[in-house]
Enzyme design. Structure first.
Site, mmCIF file in Angstrom:
data_model
loop_
_atom_site.group_PDB
_atom_site.id
_atom_site.type_symbol
_atom_site.label_atom_id
_atom_site.label_comp_id
_atom_site.label_asym_id
_atom_site.label_seq_id
_atom_site.Cartn_x
_atom_site.Cartn_y
_atom_site.Cartn_z
ATOM 1 N N TYR A 288 0.869 -1.277 0.110
ATOM 2 C CA TYR A 288 -0.137 0.035 0.080
ATOM 3 C C TYR A 288 0.934 1.091 0.008
ATOM 4 C CZ TYR A 288 -4.323 -2.401 0.051
ATOM 5 O OH TYR A 288 -5.512 -3.192 -0.389
ATOM 6 N N HIS B 100 -14.384 3.732 -1.235
ATOM 7 C CA HIS B 100 -13.539 2.576 -0.802
ATOM 8 C C HIS B 100 -12.110 3.085 0.146
ATOM 9 C CE1 HIS B 100 -15.104 -0.188 -4.288
ATOM 10 N NE2 HIS B 100 -15.825 0.081 -3.350
ATOM 11 N N CYS C 60 -5.606 2.713 13.518
ATOM 12 C CA CYS C 60 -5.202 1.573 14.182
ATOM 13 C C CYS C 60 -6.431 0.469 13.892
ATOM 14 C CB CYS C 60 -5.543 1.897 15.714
ATOM 15 S SG CYS C 60 -5.305 0.395 16.621
ATOM 16 N N CYS D 205 -0.009 1.814 17.151
ATOM 17 C CA CYS D 205 -0.775 2.948 17.490
ATOM 18 C C CYS D 205 -0.464 3.489 19.045
ATOM 19 C CB CYS D 205 -2.204 2.359 17.936
ATOM 20 S SG CYS D 205 -3.440 3.210 18.507
ATOM 21 N N THR E 1 -15.479 2.406 -14.764
ATOM 22 C CA THR E 1 -15.809 1.377 -13.664
ATOM 23 C C THR E 1 -16.321 0.156 -14.474
ATOM 24 O OG1 THR E 1 -16.796 0.640 -11.765
ATOM 25 C CG2 THR E 1 -18.063 2.176 -12.868
ATOM 26 N N PRO F 67 -14.235 2.816 -22.721
ATOM 27 C CA PRO F 67 -13.921 2.553 -23.700
ATOM 28 C C PRO F 67 -14.626 0.988 -24.063
ATOM 29 C CG PRO F 67 -12.017 2.985 -22.648
ATOM 30 C CD PRO F 67 -13.080 3.229 -21.857
HETATM 31 P P1 OAD Z 1 -11.742 -2.113 -12.771
HETATM 32 O O1 OAD Z 1 -10.406 -2.476 -12.906
HETATM 33 O O2 OAD Z 1 -12.559 -3.317 -12.337
HETATM 34 O O3 OAD Z 1 -12.471 -1.670 -14.268
HETATM 35 C C1 OAD Z 1 -11.820 -0.598 -14.721
HETATM 36 C C2 OAD Z 1 -12.768 -0.217 -15.837
HETATM 37 O O4 OAD Z 1 -12.082 0.930 -16.548
HETATM 38 C C3 OAD Z 1 -13.031 -1.023 -17.080
HETATM 39 O O5 OAD Z 1 -14.160 -1.042 -17.345
HETATM 40 C C4 OAD Z 1 -12.175 -0.316 -18.256
HETATM 41 O O6 OAD Z 1 -12.875 -0.515 -19.266
HETATM 42 C C5 OAD Z 1 -12.269 0.986 -18.066
HETATM 43 N N1 OAD Z 1 -11.118 2.028 -18.472
HETATM 44 C C6 OAD Z 1 -10.139 1.567 -18.537
HETATM 45 N N2 OAD Z 1 -9.350 2.643 -19.248
HETATM 46 C C7 OAD Z 1 -10.138 3.640 -19.111
HETATM 47 C C8 OAD Z 1 -10.177 5.046 -19.670
HETATM 48 N N3 OAD Z 1 -9.113 5.508 -20.096
HETATM 49 N N4 OAD Z 1 -11.323 5.902 -19.510
HETATM 50 C C9 OAD Z 1 -12.452 5.111 -18.858
HETATM 51 N N5 OAD Z 1 -12.631 4.100 -18.576
HETATM 52 C C10 OAD Z 1 -11.456 3.048 -18.765
HETATM 53 O O7 OAD Z 1 -11.858 -0.992 -11.775
HETATM 54 P P2 OAD Z 1 -13.379 -0.521 -10.723
HETATM 55 O O8 OAD Z 1 -14.437 -0.885 -11.496
HETATM 56 O O9 OAD Z 1 -12.638 0.671 -10.201
HETATM 57 O O10 OAD Z 1 -12.018 -2.100 -4.772
HETATM 58 O O11 OAD Z 1 -13.103 -1.547 -9.647
HETATM 59 C C11 OAD Z 1 -13.830 -1.505 -8.655
HETATM 60 C C12 OAD Z 1 -13.111 -1.964 -7.180
HETATM 61 O O12 OAD Z 1 -12.689 -3.241 -7.478
HETATM 62 C C13 OAD Z 1 -12.109 -1.113 -6.997
HETATM 63 O O13 OAD Z 1 -12.268 0.228 -6.085
HETATM 64 C C14 OAD Z 1 -11.387 -2.010 -6.024
HETATM 65 C C15 OAD Z 1 -11.138 -3.215 -6.708
HETATM 66 O O14 OAD Z 1 -11.130 -4.290 -5.834
HETATM 67 C C16 OAD Z 1 -11.132 -2.168 -3.538
HETATM 68 O O15 OAD Z 1 -9.995 -2.010 -3.552
HETATM 69 C C17 OAD Z 1 -11.899 -1.885 -2.321
#
Ligand code: OAD
Length: 258
Positions: free
Chosen positions: A68, A121, A129, A156, A197, A223
């Site tokens: 992290y 998130h 802690c 902590c 997303t 995309p």
């Molecule tokens: P993902 O990695 O699951 O999805 C990323 C999305 O972004 C995909 O649908 C891609 O097609 C799209 N993408 C890629 N490049 C892009 C661009 N330049 N412009 C627009 N879109 C683009 O990521 P999240 O949906 O954010 O949680 O994942 C959700 C959660 O899963 C995250 O917050 C994380 C993960 O586990 C935690 O860590 C709690």
């Protein structure tokens, strides 16, 4: 046929309140890796069960903490792209009626000047802690310029237990204040703008349905199509860094013409 930036601008023109939901794709063009994309996604290269669960942290705190800190170091070095600035600019038009709900933990929305941002998130900048939940300031974690793969977490000052990253891990509930703010914004919104997303992770993936359930419209910018795409009012296949500046320009243009 109307161009997607014009069609999107038309929908936003009619809206009084907007909720924006962003995911990792929003930050891709700032050089922050996504999660689920083949090869480049974090979960394609690392096992989430070894890095993003409380059990993993308790079993190997130095490995998880080091991972992290490396991500924190990388996002601090990243710059918000033009799409981030476009969203911050768009917000001015809607004043209090514009809320960004992000699944991202990189802080780039705030760094681009957005104010009403809900971090569903958590944040890479937040630490606390693991037992008593007392916050631990990020600036007290030294040596961020040279983070090794393993770094034992500090402890902590109140109870002596380990300091953990302030992000939501698998199996954990989302922070209740963030969920409350996000759902209120969705219930009040006329439009949901969903950017970058995969729409696979809940409860965040439910947010557009809340807007739709109240008669609002849903626009998706990505995309690639996602499970949400078939149900949206407007799907715009484009990267965030290109689409959002075009959208902001189109809206500014329509405002000038009035
Ligand atoms: P993902 O990695 O699951 O999805 C990323 C999305 O972004 C995909 O649908 C891609 O097609 C799209 N993408 C890629 N490049 C892009 C661009 N330049 N412009 C627009 N879109 C683009 O990521 P999240 O949906 O954010 O949680 O994942 C959700 C959660 O899963 C995250 O917050 C994380 C993960 O586990 C935690 O860590 C709690």
């Amino acid at each position: 046929m109307t161009a997607p930036h014009e069609a999107t601008a038309d929908l936003l023109e009619q809206a009084r309140r907007v909720v924006v939901l962003t995911g990792a794709g929003m930050s891709a063009e700032s050089g922050v890796p996504t999660f689920r994309e083949a090869q480049t996604g974090l979960w394609a290269r690392f096992n989430p069960e070894e890095l993003a669960t409380e059990r993993a942290f308790r079993e190997n705190p130095a490995r998880v903490f080091g991972w992290y800190l490396q991500r924190l170091h990388a996002v601090r070095a990243a710059e918000p792209h033009a799409g981030y600035r476009a969203l911050a600019h768009l917000a001015q038009r809607f004043r209090d009626g514009f809320c960004i709900v992000t699944q991202n933990v990189d802080g780039l929305h705030a760094r681009a000047g957005s104010r009403n941002v809900v971090e569903l998130h958590g944040s890479l900048e937040a630490f606390r802690c693991i037992e008593c939940q007392l916050p631990f300031p990020a600036d007290q974690i030294g040596g961020l310029d040279d983070v090794q793969a393993e770094r034992p977490p500090p402890t902590c000052r109140e109870c002596g237990n380990l300091i953990r990253p302030g992000v939501v891990w698998f199996g954990e509930s989302l922070p209740s204040d963030a969920i409350g703010r996000a759902w209120r914004a969705a219930e009040e919104a006329d439009v949901a703008l969903v950017v970058g997303t995969s729409s696979l992770v809940y409860p965040a993936a439910n947010l557009p349905a809340v807007v739709r359930g109240r008669g609002g419209r849903v626009i998706e910018i990505n995309p690639d199509e996602t499970p949400l795409s078939p149900s949206v009012d407007l799907y715009w296949s484009a990267p965030a860094g290109e689409a959002l500046p075009l959208l902001a320009e189109a809206l500014a243009g329509s405002q000038e013409r009035r």
